[in-house]
Design a protein around this motif. Sequence first.
Motif, short mmCIF file in Angstrom:
data_model
loop_
_atom_site.label_atom_id
_atom_site.label_comp_id
_atom_site.label_asym_id
_atom_site.label_seq_id
_atom_site.Cartn_x
_atom_site.Cartn_y
_atom_site.Cartn_z
N ARG A 181 16.34 2.79 -6.73
CA ARG A 181 16.57 4.01 -7.52
C ARG A 181 16.34 5.25 -6.67
NH1 ARG A 181 17.09 3.69 -12.93
NH2 ARG A 181 16.92 1.62 -13.86
N TYR A 182 15.31 5.20 -5.82
CA TYR A 182 15.00 6.38 -5.02
C TYR A 182 16.05 6.60 -3.92
CZ TYR A 182 12.25 9.92 -2.60
OH TYR A 182 11.83 11.10 -2.03
N MET A 183 16.42 5.50 -3.25
CA MET A 183 17.39 5.65 -2.15
C MET A 183 18.77 6.07 -2.65
SD MET A 183 16.49 2.79 0.76
CE MET A 183 16.38 1.33 -0.25
N GLU A 184 19.10 5.68 -3.89
CA GLU A 184 20.39 6.10 -4.46
C GLU A 184 20.52 7.62 -4.56
OE1 GLU A 184 21.89 2.48 -7.41
OE2 GLU A 184 20.60 4.05 -8.21
N THR A 185 19.38 8.26 -4.73
CA THR A 185 19.44 9.72 -4.95
C THR A 185 18.83 10.53 -3.81
OG1 THR A 185 17.41 9.46 -6.25
CG2 THR A 185 19.46 9.59 -7.48
N HIS A 186 18.34 9.86 -2.77
CA HIS A 186 17.73 10.59 -1.65
C HIS A 186 18.25 10.06 -0.32
CE1 HIS A 186 14.93 11.24 -4.98
NE2 HIS A 186 14.54 12.32 -4.35
N HIS A 187 18.23 10.95 0.67
CA HIS A 187 18.67 10.56 2.01
C HIS A 187 17.48 10.19 2.88
CE1 HIS A 187 22.75 11.75 1.28
NE2 HIS A 187 22.35 12.94 0.84
N SER A 188 17.76 9.43 3.94
CA SER A 188 16.75 9.16 4.96
C SER A 188 16.53 10.48 5.71
CB SER A 188 17.32 8.09 5.89
OG SER A 188 16.64 8.08 7.10
N PRO A 189 15.37 10.78 6.30
CA PRO A 189 14.18 9.92 6.32
C PRO A 189 13.36 10.04 5.03
CG PRO A 189 13.76 11.92 7.56
CD PRO A 189 15.18 12.00 7.08
N LEU A 190 12.66 8.95 4.72
CA LEU A 190 11.82 9.01 3.53
C LEU A 190 10.60 8.11 3.67
CD1 LEU A 190 12.50 6.21 1.67
CD2 LEU A 190 14.67 7.44 1.50
N ARG A 191 9.58 8.48 2.96
CA ARG A 191 8.30 7.75 2.95
C ARG A 191 7.78 7.81 1.54
NH1 ARG A 191 4.29 9.78 7.73
NH2 ARG A 191 6.11 10.75 8.67
N ILE A 192 7.88 6.70 0.81
CA ILE A 192 7.45 6.73 -0.60
C ILE A 192 6.53 5.55 -0.94
CG2 ILE A 192 9.47 7.95 -1.51
CD1 ILE A 192 10.45 5.05 -2.43
N ILE A 193 5.72 5.76 -1.95
CA ILE A 193 5.01 4.64 -2.57
C ILE A 193 5.22 4.75 -4.08
CG2 ILE A 193 3.21 4.21 -0.85
CD1 ILE A 193 1.32 5.83 -2.74
N THR A 194 5.14 3.62 -4.74
CA THR A 194 5.22 3.62 -6.19
C THR A 194 4.32 2.50 -6.66
OG1 THR A 194 6.67 3.45 -8.11
CG2 THR A 194 7.25 2.09 -6.23
N SER A 195 3.68 2.69 -7.81
CA SER A 195 2.85 1.59 -8.29
C SER A 195 2.95 1.50 -9.81
CB SER A 195 1.39 1.81 -7.88
OG SER A 195 0.94 3.06 -8.32
N GLY A 196 2.61 0.34 -10.33
CA GLY A 196 2.67 0.17 -11.78
C GLY A 196 2.69 -1.29 -12.18
N ARG A 197 2.93 -1.49 -13.49
CA ARG A 197 2.87 -2.84 -14.04
C ARG A 197 4.14 -3.62 -13.73
NH1 ARG A 197 1.40 -3.58 -20.15
NH2 ARG A 197 2.86 -1.85 -20.33
N VAL A 198 3.97 -4.90 -13.43
CA VAL A 198 5.11 -5.81 -13.28
C VAL A 198 4.81 -7.06 -14.10
CG1 VAL A 198 5.68 -4.91 -11.00
CG2 VAL A 198 4.18 -6.88 -11.18
N PHE A 199 5.85 -7.85 -14.36
CA PHE A 199 5.71 -8.95 -15.32
C PHE A 199 6.28 -10.26 -14.78
CE2 PHE A 199 6.14 -4.85 -17.24
CZ PHE A 199 5.14 -4.80 -18.18
#
Length: 343
Positions: A181-199
């Motif tokens: 989702r992030y790469m679809e809307t942003h260009h390189s270079p990028l440095r991201i983290i995301t956290s949350g619940r998974v199932f």
Amino acid sequence: MDIGEIKKEILSKSNLKELDAAHKKYLGKNGSLNVELKALKDLPPDERKAKAPELQRLKREIDAAVVERAGYLKRKEIESSLESEIIDITAPGVKIEMGHIHPLTKVQDRMNEIFTSLGFEIVEGPEVETEWYNFDALNIPEDHPARDMWDTFWLAPENRESETKNQNLLLRTHTSPVQIRYMETHHSPLRIITSGRVFRHEASDASHDIQFHQLEGLMVDKNITVANFKAVIGEFLKGLFAGKVQTRLRPAYFPFVEPGFEVMMSCANCDAKGCPVCSKTGWLEVMGAGMVHPNVFKAVGYDVNEVQGFAFGIGIDRIAMMKYKIDDIRLFYGGDLKFLRQF
Ligand SMILES: [Zn+2]
């Protein structure tokens, strides 16, 4: 009329209602004394002159007795209500309980802190995902055996007929869809983290539950290598465990990376000497990682000859279990205050 008897009667009243009734008995609209007072005007002047002062005196005395008794009864009422409301200022107070951060949130916050200090931006994504974002875009096509590793909960579509392919809804099995989702809307270079619940759709035991928390990281630029990853993750683990932990990489398979590896950390519990926590090996597996697979970059329209990157996923629950020496993952979700109050 014997004023002595009347006064005695008034003084015997033990509440204001009874007192009022007694007052009315003599001086109400049809009270006996009142009736006599009203009758004065029909008497011959001589008789009226003789009788009036006596009746007026009676009236004043009854009024005075009633007022005095009413004052006494009101005072008594106030006194008894004060007695019942008495406050013992020496009694111990009721302790106000303060809430606090859940151990998982604590660990998650600390992880966010370390990664943001390394220049990573925090991004978010939905817990309900489409099949495309959760699987296809991450190089796990339909019928690929790797899908068996991530059995999940599917949501019943509202209208099966009009469904476009791979738009089926599910509870995300990992935080990796946020990368897409992030790469679809942003260009390189990028440095991201995301956290949350998974199932995951699986039976729960001491180390597995149907839900857990993940922290996902992604770094994309022109000349990113495994060396960059090792440096970042080494800093992260040192920061998290406040010590000289060592890291090593072990080859592993994940569909969305190539090459893929598991990150092993020297056991913080025994200083890598060997203990029950690390099964006497001195090392613990803490995350899955790898260099982003070209198919993932293609899915978001990146030029695979231009960019490279690494991605990693860390089980927050597992890290929290290690950090606080908790031996059952289900304790995090049980809501047992005896457990939670320890943190
Ligand atoms: Zn150990």
